[in-house]
Design a protein around this motif. Structure first.
Motif: not given
Length: 171
Positions: A80, A111-112, A114-116, A118-119, A123
């Motif tokens: 990580l 990166m944002l 990808l985070a969005g 996966f988030g 959900y």
């Protein structure tokens, strides 16, 4: 009988009570009650011994599993933290063609995104979780049966069979 004094081996399970395999000395004409008592005692000792053996084996294996999982956790943490260097390298690679700030900006946006993504996927998975309808219905039926207990046998029969003629537990 096995000894617990083996040197250098800390994983030796404790010595457990055992049932003798040869006939015990005693009167040959014991009463049926005494024989039943002996059988019950031996069966109880056997079950306790089996449970203790299983507990000793499982405990040793669980300890090995925990020790091994610690290494997996350490590896995951290192991986990580290593992602930082991956994204830093990507930004530097982009800065070969673009301005350095633009390379880091693009990497940050990726990166944002990808985070969005996966988030959002998380959900959607969590949103699919439903309450346990059958368990709630069964508990309500059980509560009704228990509250009607002692008020008459016909009410209890109606509640357990229900209007459709089926038992609440079968639903």
């Amino acid at each position: 009988m096995a000894s617990n004094s083996q040197s250098g081996n800390a994983e030796v399970p404790p010595v457990l009570p055992s049932i003798p395999l040869s006939p015990e000395p005693g009167p040959r004409d014991a009463s049926l009650g005494a024989l039943a008592k002996d059988v019950t005692t031996h069966l109880s000792t056997l079950v306790r011994s089996e449970v203790e053996l299983a507990k000793a084996e499982v405990t040793a294996e669980v300890k090995k599993g925990v020790q091994g999982s610690v290494f997996f956790v350490i590896a995951a943490v290192i991986a990580l933290f290593s992602l930082f260097y991956l994204f830093f390298t990507l930004a530097e690679f982009l800065s070969l063609w673009l301005n350095r700030a633009a390379g880091f900006g693009i990497t940050f946006l990726v990166m944002l995104l990808l985070a969005g993504l996966f988030g959002f996927l998380g959900y959607l998975r969590v949103r699919k979780i439903r309450k346990p309808e059958r368990t709630i219905d069964s508990l309500k039926d059980s509560a009704q049966v228990l509250s009607q207990r002692g008020r008459g046998g016909d009410n209890v029969r109606e509640l357990t069979d229900g209007p459709s003629g089926r038992h609440a537990a079968a639903g």
